[in-house]
Motif scaffolding. Structure first.
Motif, PDB file in Angstrom:
ATOM      1  N   LEU A   6      13.584  -6.389  -1.658  1.00  0.00           N
ATOM      2  CA  LEU A   6      12.240  -6.165  -1.132  1.00  0.00           C
ATOM      3  C   LEU A   6      11.855  -4.702  -1.293  1.00  0.00           C
ATOM      4  O   LEU A   6      12.682  -3.803  -1.072  1.00  0.00           O
ATOM      5  CB  LEU A   6      12.183  -6.521   0.352  1.00  0.00           C
ATOM      6  CG  LEU A   6      12.058  -8.006   0.711  1.00  0.00           C
ATOM      7  CD1 LEU A   6      12.397  -8.209   2.183  1.00  0.00           C
ATOM      8  CD2 LEU A   6      10.655  -8.519   0.404  1.00  0.00           C
ATOM      9  N   GLU A   7      10.576  -4.466  -1.659  1.00  0.00           N
ATOM     10  CA  GLU A   7      10.061  -3.105  -1.791  1.00  0.00           C
ATOM     11  C   GLU A   7       8.685  -3.018  -1.145  1.00  0.00           C
ATOM     12  O   GLU A   7       7.894  -3.965  -1.207  1.00  0.00           O
ATOM     13  CB  GLU A   7       9.937  -2.708  -3.267  1.00  0.00           C
ATOM     14  CG  GLU A   7      11.249  -2.645  -4.006  1.00  0.00           C
ATOM     15  CD  GLU A   7      11.072  -2.245  -5.466  1.00  0.00           C
ATOM     16  OE1 GLU A   7       9.916  -1.911  -5.851  1.00  0.00           O
ATOM     17  OE2 GLU A   7      12.051  -2.282  -6.217  1.00  0.00           O
ATOM     18  N   SER A   8       8.388  -1.867  -0.557  1.00  0.00           N
ATOM     19  CA  SER A   8       7.078  -1.639   0.041  1.00  0.00           C
ATOM     20  C   SER A   8       6.003  -1.575  -1.042  1.00  0.00           C
ATOM     21  O   SER A   8       6.218  -1.008  -2.116  1.00  0.00           O
ATOM     22  CB  SER A   8       7.071  -0.324   0.829  1.00  0.00           C
ATOM     23  OG  SER A   8       7.981  -0.378   1.903  1.00  0.00           O
ATOM     24  N   ALA A   9       4.836  -2.139  -0.755  1.00  0.00           N
ATOM     25  CA  ALA A   9       3.666  -2.066  -1.639  1.00  0.00           C
ATOM     26  C   ALA A   9       2.424  -2.069  -0.764  1.00  0.00           C
ATOM     27  O   ALA A   9       1.664  -3.029  -0.733  1.00  0.00           O
ATOM     28  CB  ALA A   9       3.664  -3.224  -2.623  1.00  0.00           C
ATOM     29  N   GLN A  62      -5.558   2.086  -1.561  1.00  0.00           N
ATOM     30  CA  GLN A  62      -4.102   2.042  -1.586  1.00  0.00           C
ATOM     31  C   GLN A  62      -3.605   0.729  -2.182  1.00  0.00           C
ATOM     32  O   GLN A  62      -2.621   0.697  -2.931  1.00  0.00           O
ATOM     33  CB  GLN A  62      -3.541   2.232  -0.177  1.00  0.00           C
ATOM     34  CG  GLN A  62      -2.021   2.419  -0.154  1.00  0.00           C
ATOM     35  CD  GLN A  62      -1.496   2.659   1.251  1.00  0.00           C
ATOM     36  OE1 GLN A  62      -1.892   1.975   2.191  1.00  0.00           O
ATOM     37  NE2 GLN A  62      -0.615   3.632   1.402  1.00  0.00           N
ATOM     38  N   ALA A  63      -4.305  -0.370  -1.879  1.00  0.00           N
ATOM     39  CA  ALA A  63      -3.941  -1.655  -2.469  1.00  0.00           C
ATOM     40  C   ALA A  63      -4.072  -1.611  -3.983  1.00  0.00           C
ATOM     41  O   ALA A  63      -3.219  -2.129  -4.713  1.00  0.00           O
ATOM     42  CB  ALA A  63      -4.825  -2.768  -1.891  1.00  0.00           C
ATOM     43  N   ALA A  64      -5.144  -0.983  -4.484  1.00  0.00           N
ATOM     44  CA  ALA A  64      -5.344  -0.871  -5.928  1.00  0.00           C
ATOM     45  C   ALA A  64      -4.229  -0.045  -6.569  1.00  0.00           C
ATOM     46  O   ALA A  64      -3.747  -0.380  -7.662  1.00  0.00           O
ATOM     47  CB  ALA A  64      -6.706  -0.262  -6.221  1.00  0.00           C
ATOM     48  N   ALA A  65      -3.815   1.032  -5.899  1.00  0.00           N
ATOM     49  CA  ALA A  65      -2.732   1.856  -6.436  1.00  0.00           C
ATOM     50  C   ALA A  65      -1.424   1.075  -6.475  1.00  0.00           C
ATOM     51  O   ALA A  65      -0.670   1.143  -7.471  1.00  0.00           O
ATOM     52  CB  ALA A  65      -2.575   3.120  -5.585  1.00  0.00           C
ATOM     53  N   ARG A  92       0.624  -0.055  -9.946  1.00  0.00           N
ATOM     54  CA  ARG A  92       2.034   0.299 -10.097  1.00  0.00           C
ATOM     55  C   ARG A  92       2.890  -0.929 -10.390  1.00  0.00           C
ATOM     56  O   ARG A  92       3.752  -0.907 -11.273  1.00  0.00           O
ATOM     57  CB  ARG A  92       2.523   1.008  -8.823  1.00  0.00           C
ATOM     58  CG  ARG A  92       4.011   1.314  -8.811  1.00  0.00           C
ATOM     59  CD  ARG A  92       4.369   2.157  -7.601  1.00  0.00           C
ATOM     60  NE  ARG A  92       4.009   1.533  -6.345  1.00  0.00           N
ATOM     61  CZ  ARG A  92       4.764   0.639  -5.713  1.00  0.00           C
ATOM     62  NH1 ARG A  92       5.920   0.231  -6.250  1.00  0.00           N
ATOM     63  NH2 ARG A  92       4.394   0.136  -4.555  1.00  0.00           N
ATOM     64  N   ILE A  93       2.639  -2.001  -9.658  1.00  0.00           N
ATOM     65  CA  ILE A  93       3.416  -3.226  -9.842  1.00  0.00           C
ATOM     66  C   ILE A  93       3.129  -3.840 -11.208  1.00  0.00           C
ATOM     67  O   ILE A  93       4.045  -4.301 -11.914  1.00  0.00           O
ATOM     68  CB  ILE A  93       3.109  -4.223  -8.715  1.00  0.00           C
ATOM     69  CG1 ILE A  93       3.530  -3.671  -7.347  1.00  0.00           C
ATOM     70  CG2 ILE A  93       3.775  -5.570  -8.978  1.00  0.00           C
ATOM     71  CD1 ILE A  93       4.972  -3.254  -7.232  1.00  0.00           C
ATOM     72  N   LEU A  94       1.872  -3.862 -11.637  1.00  0.00           N
ATOM     73  CA  LEU A  94       1.527  -4.432 -12.935  1.00  0.00           C
ATOM     74  C   LEU A  94       2.070  -3.589 -14.081  1.00  0.00           C
ATOM     75  O   LEU A  94       2.499  -4.133 -15.108  1.00  0.00           O
ATOM     76  CB  LEU A  94       0.014  -4.589 -13.051  1.00  0.00           C
ATOM     77  CG  LEU A  94      -0.608  -5.702 -12.205  1.00  0.00           C
ATOM     78  CD1 LEU A  94      -2.128  -5.626 -12.240  1.00  0.00           C
ATOM     79  CD2 LEU A  94      -0.131  -7.079 -12.670  1.00  0.00           C
ATOM     80  N   GLU A  95       2.053  -2.264 -13.942  1.00  0.00           N
ATOM     81  CA  GLU A  95       2.619  -1.399 -14.977  1.00  0.00           C
ATOM     82  C   GLU A  95       4.089  -1.730 -15.204  1.00  0.00           C
ATOM     83  O   GLU A  95       4.547  -1.880 -16.337  1.00  0.00           O
ATOM     84  CB  GLU A  95       2.471   0.074 -14.576  1.00  0.00           C
ATOM     85  CG  GLU A  95       1.068   0.617 -14.666  1.00  0.00           C
ATOM     86  CD  GLU A  95       0.681   1.017 -16.082  1.00  0.00           C
ATOM     87  OE1 GLU A  95       1.500   0.858 -17.003  1.00  0.00           O
ATOM     88  OE2 GLU A  95      -0.463   1.482 -16.265  1.00  0.00           O
TER      89      GLU A  95
END
Length: 300
Positions: free
Chosen positions: A201-204, A251-254, A258-261
């Motif tokens: 699990l990772e914070s997002a 922050q959600a967009a960032a 990051r996750i999609l990259e």
């Protein structure tokens, strides 16, 4: 109707258990920054599983992902739950469904669940954490650890007046989280939390303060369960567009970018909480700073 589908990634079996699917919200309300052109230009693959052009409604699924990993049974999110007081969300108010029956179709009995992951603390992700027995809410999965990011437990919990005084946040916490706290089964985590050799699990943050993603890596195959970082595939094309439900849209967009990259770079299967149709996808970078769909998953 078969409500369960599965794939195998490395040594992990992934089962999809659908609680409900259909038209959810007007598309321009769900992703308000997207604009009608974004949907219309992609109608050939958004319809019918993600958008209904005639009504303008975005379509969605409520579903739980069951992971059989390292001898454990892990649930990723637990849907809406039955008989909840949700007066501010009419769709979920006093909902009645056969989720436990559908889990049984997938071969999962409540006492066999080892870990429950709540990617964030919204009504449609924690509902089946508990069931009502003799007028009292009790944990549905008596032998499970329930994993919830500490930031969401604080934000939506009593220390923060249940999300700053929101009625629905109070109701959700009291019927779906507090009983798990009382039973001693809730485990709060921060940063990065390893479940086993295959799952981390990772914070997002952004959708909620404690929104999380679950990474799967096994036998050279990878997936990332992203919760509500994306409600619609249009957010793959335009990752700067957050949903109307995001506490902090920027922050959600960032977090989403990051996750999609990383998903595009590492060929991770992206598994959102609410996509209908194939349910999951691989992404690729596209001109203009967005992403495209490389392929859809084998779920059908």
């Amino acid at each position: 109707m078969n409500h369960t589908q599965s794939v195998v990634l490395g040594e992990v079996e992934v089962l999809r258990v659908v609680e409900w699917q259909g038209p959810f919200l007007p598309a321009d309300q769900l992703v308000p920054q997207g604009g009608p052109g974004l949907w219309e230009e992609n109608v050939d693959w958004l319809a019918p599983h993600h958008w209904e052009p005639g009504s303008g409604m975005a379509a969605a699924a409520l579903q739980t992902w069951v992971l059989r990993s390292g001898g454990r049974t892990v649930l990723v999110d637990t849907g809406v739950g039955n008989d909840r007081e949700r007066p501010e969300t009419p769709m979920f108010h006093r909902w009645r469904g056969d989720f436990l029956g559908r889990l049984a179709e997938a071969g999962v009995r409540p006492e066999e669940v080892d870990v429950v992951v709540n990617t964030h603390l919204h009504a449609d992700h924690v509902g089946w954490n508990t069931t009502e027995v003799d007028g009292e809410w009790v944990p549905t999965f008596p032998n499970a650890r329930y994993l919830l990011h500490a930031a969401d437990d604080f934000h939506f919990g009593p220390e923060n007046s249940f999300g700053g005084g929101q009625l629905e946040s109070r109701l959700i916490y009291l019927d779906s989280i507090a009983p798990v706290v009382r039973s001693g089964q809730l485990e709060r985590w921060e940063g990065v939390h390893r479940i086993d050799e295959n799952l981390v699990l990772e914070s997002a943050p952004g959708h909620t303060p404690g929104s999380a993603v679950l990474r799967l890596e096994s036998g050279g195959e990878r997936a990332v369960f992203v919760g509500d970082l994306m409600h619609s595939p249009v957010q793959v094309l335009a990752p700067s567009c957050s949903s109307c439900f995001c506490v902090d849209p920027e922050q959600a967009a960032a977090s989403r970018r990051r996750i999609l990259e990383r998903a595009a770079e590492r060929r991770e299967l992206v598994v959102p909480a609410h996509f209908g149709g194939a349910g999951a996808l691989e992404v690729r970078r596209a001109p203009g700073g967005g992403f495209g769909v490389e392929r859809w998953a084998a779920f059908a």
